[in-house]
Write a protein that holds these residues in place. Structure first.
Motif, PDB file in Angstrom:
ATOM      1  N   THR A  70       1.166   5.251   0.732  1.00 36.11           N
ATOM      2  CA  THR A  70       0.559   6.369   1.458  1.00 36.11           C
ATOM      3  C   THR A  70       1.261   7.662   1.058  1.00 36.11           C
ATOM      4  O   THR A  70       2.447   7.660   0.712  1.00 36.11           O
ATOM      5  CB  THR A  70       0.650   6.186   2.981  1.00 36.11           C
ATOM      6  OG1 THR A  70       2.028   5.999   3.346  1.00 36.11           O
ATOM      7  CG2 THR A  70      -0.156   4.981   3.439  1.00 36.11           C
ATOM      8  N   ASP A  80      -4.437   8.447   3.471  1.00 32.18           N
ATOM      9  CA  ASP A  80      -4.814   7.139   2.919  1.00 32.18           C
ATOM     10  C   ASP A  80      -5.576   7.369   1.611  1.00 32.18           C
ATOM     11  O   ASP A  80      -6.645   7.960   1.606  1.00 32.18           O
ATOM     12  CB  ASP A  80      -5.700   6.394   3.921  1.00 32.18           C
ATOM     13  CG  ASP A  80      -6.022   4.971   3.451  1.00 32.18           C
ATOM     14  OD1 ASP A  80      -5.731   4.649   2.289  1.00 32.18           O
ATOM     15  OD2 ASP A  80      -6.575   4.201   4.263  1.00 32.18           O
ATOM     16  N   LYS A  95       0.830  -1.198   0.000  1.00 34.36           N
ATOM     17  CA  LYS A  95       0.000   0.000   0.000  1.00 34.36           C
ATOM     18  C   LYS A  95       0.867   1.252   0.000  1.00 34.36           C
ATOM     19  O   LYS A  95       1.861   1.338   0.713  1.00 34.36           O
ATOM     20  CB  LYS A  95      -0.901  -0.019   1.238  1.00 34.36           C
ATOM     21  CG  LYS A  95      -1.947   1.088   1.288  1.00 34.36           C
ATOM     22  CD  LYS A  95      -2.771   0.938   2.558  1.00 34.36           C
ATOM     23  CE  LYS A  95      -3.798   2.036   2.704  1.00 34.36           C
ATOM     24  NZ  LYS A  95      -4.842   1.968   1.670  1.00 34.36           N
TER      25      LYS A  95
END
Length: 296
Positions: free
Chosen positions: A140, A155, A138
């Motif tokens: 960010t 996010d 992920k």
């Protein structure tokens, strides 16, 4: 209708000029990031497909990685869903990620595969989820609050970066005389799908394949000086200097960094070329002059 003597001489010159490059790059891998105008203009799409098929026919191994941001935005709009961006990155919730997978892994990927096959190639479409090709983590975005003097992580959903690449399935296709066409979708440890910048995926695939070349198609001539002149034949040291003095900035910065990292990681050369030019890939590969920015 036969060619005039001048036209025939010109054709012969072009073919003669291409011969040493065909010999040099035979059995080498070239990773091409396909995007921009070259993906939406009908004539440019045809010329790109012909270039890729020609490369494979003369013994070069092309691997295509494609984007599809405008197509994703268009479908989201038709579905009544607003596109939001943070630092140039699309905010991608679960619903948006479903659309991203449909567009990149389905509509766009299969259109490119079909186009190459119609011109005599044998293309196979993949996403990073096939054969565990792209492992993602992920991404960010850090945002600085000047008033509070603090930095907060934003996010942006299912947007990822490359954690690792397993090119086993790509190797199998290349050695089976197929042309891999890769959509930049990866899967994380959590099992979720992640949308990844296509330039970054192309660069990482080129690194792991130890490619001869990484070619990034853009909607500009290449890297321009502060005076607007095309810069080419750059060393990694010179590129670092151009970043430091602000010549390279804005949207070109991530592309250059991607190209730079690829070269530093073993790719022989990276090219940022103008995808608005017909047969841009062929001109860059098979002529002395080329048409874009070369980084060694």
């Amino acid at each position: 209708m036969s060619l005039t003597p001048d036209a025939a001489t010109n054709v012969a010159r072009v073919l003669s000029e291409a011969l040493p490059y065909i010999r040099r790059f035979r059995d080498k891998t070239v990773v091409i990031k396909y995007g921009g105008n070259a993906m939406v203009d009908a004539e440019l799409k045809q010329s790109f497909a012909r270039d890729v098929v020609l490369m494979k026919t003369v013994g070069i191994n092309p691997v295509v990685v494609h984007g599809g941001g405008p197509q994703i935005g268009s479908l989201l709009e038709r579905l009544g869903k607003e596109s939001r961006f943070v630092s140039g990155m699309r905010v991608t919730d679960s619903e948006t990620m479903d659309v991203v997978e449909m567009v990149l892994g389905g509509l766009v990927n299969k259109e490119i595969v079909n186009l190459i096959n119609r011109h005599g190639g044998s293309a196979v479409g993949l996403t990073g989820k096939d054969g565990d090709l792209i492992r993602a983590r992920k991404l960010t975005i850090d945002s600085t609050d000047d008033k509070a003097g603090s930095t907060n992580a934003i996010d942006i959903g299912h947007v990822g970066e490359v954690e690792s690449i397993d090119v086993s399935v790509v190797d199998m296709l290349v050695h089976g005389n197929f042309i891999p066409v890769i959509a930049p979708i990866g899967v994380g440890e959590d099992g979720h799908s992640y949308n990844i910048n296509a330039d970054l995926v192309a660069g990482k695939v080129a690194e792991v394949l130890r490619a001869e070349k990484l070619i990034l198609l853009t909607n500009t001539k290449g890297l321009l000086s502060k005076e607007g002149e095309l810069l080419t034949g750059l060393s990694t040291v010179r590129v670092d200097e151009l970043i430091a003095d602000g010549t390279i900035h804005g949207g070109m910065l991530p592309k250059i960094r991607c190209a730079l990292e690829a070269v530093r990681s073993g790719v022989v050369s990276s090219h940022i070329i103008d995808g608005r030019v017909k047969h841009a890939v062929m001109v860059e590969l098979f002529t002395d002059e080329g048409i874009g920015t070369l980084i060694r």
